[in-house]
Design a protein around this motif. Structure first.
Motif, short mmCIF file in Angstrom:
data_model
loop_
_atom_site.label_atom_id
_atom_site.label_comp_id
_atom_site.label_asym_id
_atom_site.label_seq_id
_atom_site.Cartn_x
_atom_site.Cartn_y
_atom_site.Cartn_z
N ASP A 177 67.41 -64.61 -10.19
CA ASP A 177 68.04 -63.77 -11.23
C ASP A 177 67.32 -62.43 -11.35
N LEU A 178 65.99 -62.49 -11.37
CA LEU A 178 65.22 -61.26 -11.51
C LEU A 178 65.43 -60.35 -10.31
N GLU A 179 65.41 -60.92 -9.12
CA GLU A 179 65.63 -60.10 -7.94
C GLU A 179 67.02 -59.49 -7.95
N GLY A 180 68.00 -60.27 -8.45
CA GLY A 180 69.34 -59.73 -8.58
C GLY A 180 69.40 -58.58 -9.56
N ASP A 181 68.71 -58.70 -10.70
CA ASP A 181 68.67 -57.62 -11.69
C ASP A 181 68.05 -56.36 -11.10
N LEU A 182 66.94 -56.52 -10.39
CA LEU A 182 66.27 -55.36 -9.81
C LEU A 182 67.14 -54.70 -8.75
N ALA A 183 67.81 -55.51 -7.94
CA ALA A 183 68.69 -54.94 -6.91
C ALA A 183 69.84 -54.16 -7.54
N GLU A 184 70.44 -54.73 -8.60
CA GLU A 184 71.54 -54.04 -9.28
C GLU A 184 71.06 -52.73 -9.89
N ALA A 185 69.88 -52.77 -10.50
CA ALA A 185 69.36 -51.55 -11.14
C ALA A 185 69.07 -50.48 -10.11
N VAL A 186 68.42 -50.85 -9.03
CA VAL A 186 68.07 -49.88 -7.99
C VAL A 186 69.34 -49.28 -7.38
N ALA A 187 70.39 -50.11 -7.25
CA ALA A 187 71.65 -49.62 -6.67
C ALA A 187 72.27 -48.51 -7.52
N ALA A 220 55.73 -68.21 -15.53
CA ALA A 220 56.29 -67.41 -14.43
C ALA A 220 56.04 -65.92 -14.60
N MET A 221 55.52 -65.49 -15.75
CA MET A 221 55.43 -64.06 -16.06
C MET A 221 54.61 -63.29 -15.03
N GLU A 222 53.49 -63.84 -14.60
CA GLU A 222 52.65 -63.12 -13.65
C GLU A 222 53.40 -62.87 -12.35
N ASP A 223 54.11 -63.89 -11.87
CA ASP A 223 54.89 -63.72 -10.64
C ASP A 223 56.01 -62.72 -10.85
N TYR A 224 56.69 -62.80 -12.00
CA TYR A 224 57.77 -61.86 -12.30
C TYR A 224 57.23 -60.42 -12.30
N PHE A 225 56.09 -60.23 -12.95
CA PHE A 225 55.49 -58.90 -13.05
C PHE A 225 55.24 -58.33 -11.65
N GLU A 226 54.65 -59.15 -10.77
CA GLU A 226 54.36 -58.69 -9.42
C GLU A 226 55.64 -58.39 -8.66
N ARG A 227 56.67 -59.22 -8.85
CA ARG A 227 57.95 -58.97 -8.18
C ARG A 227 58.54 -57.63 -8.63
N VAL A 228 58.48 -57.37 -9.91
CA VAL A 228 59.01 -56.12 -10.44
C VAL A 228 58.30 -54.93 -9.80
N VAL A 229 56.98 -54.96 -9.82
CA VAL A 229 56.21 -53.83 -9.28
C VAL A 229 56.48 -53.68 -7.78
N ASP A 230 56.38 -54.77 -7.03
CA ASP A 230 56.56 -54.67 -5.57
C ASP A 230 57.96 -54.16 -5.21
N THR A 231 58.98 -54.67 -5.92
CA THR A 231 60.35 -54.28 -5.60
C THR A 231 60.59 -52.81 -5.90
N LEU A 232 60.18 -52.36 -7.07
CA LEU A 232 60.47 -50.99 -7.47
C LEU A 232 59.64 -49.98 -6.69
N VAL A 233 58.39 -50.30 -6.44
CA VAL A 233 57.56 -49.38 -5.64
C VAL A 233 58.13 -49.24 -4.23
N SER A 234 58.57 -50.36 -3.64
CA SER A 234 59.14 -50.29 -2.29
C SER A 234 60.48 -49.53 -2.29
N ALA A 235 61.13 -49.44 -3.45
CA ALA A 235 62.40 -48.71 -3.55
C ALA A 235 62.19 -47.22 -3.86
N GLY A 236 60.94 -46.77 -3.88
CA GLY A 236 60.67 -45.35 -4.09
C GLY A 236 60.35 -44.96 -5.51
#
Length: 817
Positions: A177-187, A220-236
């Protein structure tokens, strides 16, 4: 349009260049919200704006002629009646950045034009999620399509600075779900994103409805936090503040897209807040308008300033705030501005642990958190602050009802003796969509709540100490002799179970001081809360604080490579379960304590091998083998015979494109729906894709436990009650896993003593734990649990050796290294 000063009133030269305006009205109050809001009340919107503009007139003289930022927050500012909102925008002073918070469902072509014509150049949209089931949980009214449409309408109106808010840790949310939210936002390519951890206040209807799931999400918060940072930084996006991201300048013609209004808070600049519940910091004074809409409107209609609370901020308080807020940023913090607030000994320790980095800036020495330090966030900043000696070690839970008998003179006489129980701890929204701010204080007003949350996450006794306690031996300024005496008392009491006296310590030699000197040192250690004695004539025994400090010094003195665990995990090849069981058994036998090892979550695993097999003309089996050694088989029945060539193609395609991808990752779904596939190929992959997308979806980490018999045999009579509670705990594997998961620092042991484990039922129990994993991620935890009177040195060394061996083992097994 924003820029016309009010009514020709002369303005004196002033330094306040940042203005917050609170519009409290909402169509609906979400269950997790704890801000000053008023539902509906359309008939009061105009009158409230009258009051707001009257307050602006009263405060106009402290504002600079030209402001840097104006921020309209709420509530939902865009729910305010259009004519009333237009009047606010027309009257506000000009500013370089004018931000309005908006809920997506309020955005229409007319509203977008109104904002644009009114001088707004930045809009913060509260998306929160793009998953319909999570939006329902949050009681949000905008569907994902409505969020997208709001962005398109704002773009059509000419807005080129849009911020989206997302929340994670929502009940029912999973990594996909979180990865889906980040992908939608970045799009949607917003210029700015704010991603906040959900916090629901105890006792609210939201917490009552989702309490158990909220507790699960915490893990799960620590993993979520890292996913958020890694995904958004890799998206520029630039991770410029703990919870905030903006596009890198080169992505938007060199523009700095950080939220300038929020930067004013994080840089501890003065700001003026207007409206019910609003907070200001001006010239060393913090003031907060009371959160009563009726009282606010009565006062301003009569030409008076609204009732408010006042607090004078001394230099030390301002320096602490600059330190705590400034370290949230990715830019160096000038140490000259925070020198008096900095615990230099703690700073040196954190530098050695690669949590803080020192540098030389234009104005002298500067400091930033390392990437690892930023992920730990408040736990690091709370440790580095030099708290005043008079600050109570642990703030009382009912702070509002325990105000001192004499209030400081700076406080307004209108401050009530007891704040109402339902009053939220943070009453005004500052920062992008501040209703979702629990990840950190986007403003100084969130500071207390944020620090309290973060300090408790890190363990309040470890960060600031409790009454009669301290965080580390260095903080207590123990002399080498006191340290040595404490060590000897702990070790002798662990070995014998009998109180330790001064005479026995002297007779055993090596101290080389008189018995009276030792008695004096023992008395001082007791006054520090490190030792106690059962009665006047008895010797001393360690307190929980004494055990803790003794154990912390053992951890700090660990040498380079751990000793051998005494079990050859290398011979077990890919059998992770066998290796974990062997580790558990060896730990329990070596220490006679309760050994617990948690297996890696399947969410951390990758796909190692995929097979697609035609069993019969109308049935296909898919076999998935993960990097943890897990095997999943799924059989699919078809209405018509399947082409063997299609089956062979699918096996080859999945092996080529899916192997190595993390379970549940959105990357798996993208490969199953790749644009280059034919309709026939995509249809077949859609049929069998659930075998890949749902691997381990319903499973949690397995827990291996050993040593219950040995623990019971070793227990002394006074420890039997604690031992029985531990044995009862074994029946609840989730609770066991929760205890072990307190090991927060990868491959470095931590010790939790008594109340640090949470809840009064563990007051006489200790945990020694560490995580194991690959270079980039902790995968599981190793722990030993036993009575407070345990052999800490053996436990620490054993746990460290086990974590080291398991880390070497999983690095060989996992593909993701």
């Amino acid at each position: 349009m924003a820029g016309r000063a009010r009514g020709g009133r002369p303005m004196t030269t002033a330094a306040v260049r940042h203005l917050y305006v609170h519009l409290p009205f909402c169509a609906h109050r979400c269950g997790y919200c704890d801000f000053v809001t008023a539902v509906g009340r359309e008939d009061q919107h105009g009158a409230y704006v009258d009051s707001l503009l009257a307050e602006l007139g009263l405060e106009q003289e402290i504002l600079a002629p030209r402001l840097e930022t104006v921020f309209l927050g709420g509530g939902t500012p865009t729910f305010t009646a259009p004519d009333a909102l237009a009047r606010v925008l027309e009257t506000l002073p000009a500013a370089e950045e004018v931000t309005v918070e908006a809920n997506p469902e309020t955005v229409t072509p007319a509203l977008a034009r109104l904002l644009r014509d009114g001088g707004v150049n930045r809009v913060s949209l509260g998306a929160q999620s793009f998953q319909p089931h999570l939006l329902d949980v949050l009681e949000r009214r905008a569907t994902p399509d409505v969020v997208r449409e709001a962005v398109y309408l704002l773009r059509d109106a000419g807005f080129d600075n849009i911020s989206l808010d997302l929340i994670y840790g929502i009940p029912g949310q999973g990594p996909a779900d979180l990865e889906g939210d980040l992908a939608e936002a970045v799009a949607l390519a917003p210029e700015h994103l704010s991603c906040y951890e959900l916090e629901a206040k105890p006792g609210t209807r939201f917490t009552r409805a989702h309490g158990a799931e909220l507790a699960r999400q915490v893990d799960a918060m620590e993993d979520y936090f890292e996913r958020v940072v890694d995904t958004l930084v890799s998206a520029g996006y630039r991770w410029y503040e703990t919870a905030n991201f903006c596009l890198e300048p080169e992505r938007r013609e060199g523009r700095d897209l950080r939220a300038r209004h929020n930067l004013a808070y994080w840089h501890a600049r003065d700001y003026l807040g207007l409206g019910v519940g609003a907070v200001s910091t001006v010239a060393g004074m913090r003031r907060r308008n009371k959160p009563s809409l009726a009282a606010y409107m009565r006062a301003t209609r009569s030409g008076r300033r609204p009732p408010r609370e006042l607090e004078a901020l001394d230099d030390e308080t301002r320096a602490r705030e600059r330190l705590l807020l400034g370290l949230r940023l990715d830019e160096p913090l000038d140490l000259g501005r925070v020198r008096g607030a900095l615990d230099e000994q703690a700073c040196a320790r954190l530098v050695a642990r690669d949590l803080v980095e020192l540098s030389t800036g234009e104005d002298g020495p500067a400091m930033t958190l390392t990437r690892r330090g930023r992920f730990l966030g408040g736990a690091v900043t709370a440790e580095i602050v030099a708290w005043p000696a008079q600050l109570p070690a642990e703030l009382p839970a009912q702070l509002s009802s325990e105000l001192p008998a004499e209030l400081p003179a700076q406080l307004s006489s209108e401050l009530p003796a007891e704040l109402p129980a339902e009053l939220p701890s943070e009453l005004v929204a500052y920062g992008d969509e501040a209703s979702s701010m629990p990840a950190g204080p986007s403003s100084p007003h969130g500071l207390c709540r944020w620090l309290d949350t973060r300090c408790h996450e890190a363990g309040p006794e470890r960060e600031r100490g409790t009454a009669g306690d301290a965080a580390t031996i260095e903080d207590m300024q123990l002399s080498p002799r006191k340290r040595e005496i404490l060590r000897r008392v702990v070790e002798e009491y662990v070995a014998t179970g009998q109180p330790v006296g001064s005479k026995g310590l002297v007779e055993r030699g090596e101290l080389r001081v008189s018995s009276s000197t030792v008695r004096g040192e023992l008395a001082e250690l007791e006054s520090l809360g490190l030792l106690t004695h059962p009665h006047t004539s008895a010797g001393r025994l360690p307190t929980e604080s004494g055990y803790r400090l003794y154990a912390e010094e053992l951890v700090e003195s660990l040498d380079g490579r751990p000793a051998s665990l005494g079990v050859d995990l290398g011979s077990m090849r890919d059998e992770i379960e066998t290796a974990l069981r062997a580790t558990t058994d060896m730990l329990s036998r070596a220490t006679r304590l309760l050994a617990i090892v948690s297996a890696p979550s399947l969410e951390t695993a990758t796909i190692r091998h995929v097979e697609v097999l035609a069993l019969q003309p109308t049935s296909v089996m898919v076999v998935v083998i993960t990097s943890t050694g897990g095997v999943t088989k799924r059989v699919f029945r078809l209405d018509e015979p399947v082409d063997p060539g299609l089956v062979a193609w699918a096996a080859e395609y999945l092996t080529d494109r899916i192997v190595g991808v993390r379970l549940g990752a959105s990357a798996v779904r993208r490969r199953l729906e790749a644009a280059e596939l034919s309709a026939r190929e995509r249809s077949f992959l859609a049929l069998i894709g659930s075998a890949l997308l749902e691997v381990g979806a319903e499973e949690g980490p397995e827990v291996f436990v050993g040593g219950a018999t040995g623990l019971f045999e070793e227990a002394r009579r006074e420890e039997l009650e604690a031992t029985l509670r531990l044995l009862e705990l074994l029946e609840r594997r989730a609770a066991v896993l929760e205890l072990v998961s307190e090991a927060l620092e990868p491959r470095r042991p931590v010790v939790h003593v008594g109340p640090e484990l949470g809840g009064g039922q563990h007051h006489d129990v200790s945990l020694v734990g560490a995580t194991y994993g690959i270079r980039t991620k902790a995968l599981g935890a190793v722990g030993l649990i036993g009575p407070v009177r345990m052999d800490y040195e053996k436990a620490i060394r054993s746990v460290r050796a086990a974590a080291f061996e398991l880390s070497r083992f999983v690095e060989d097994v996992y593909d993701e290294v």
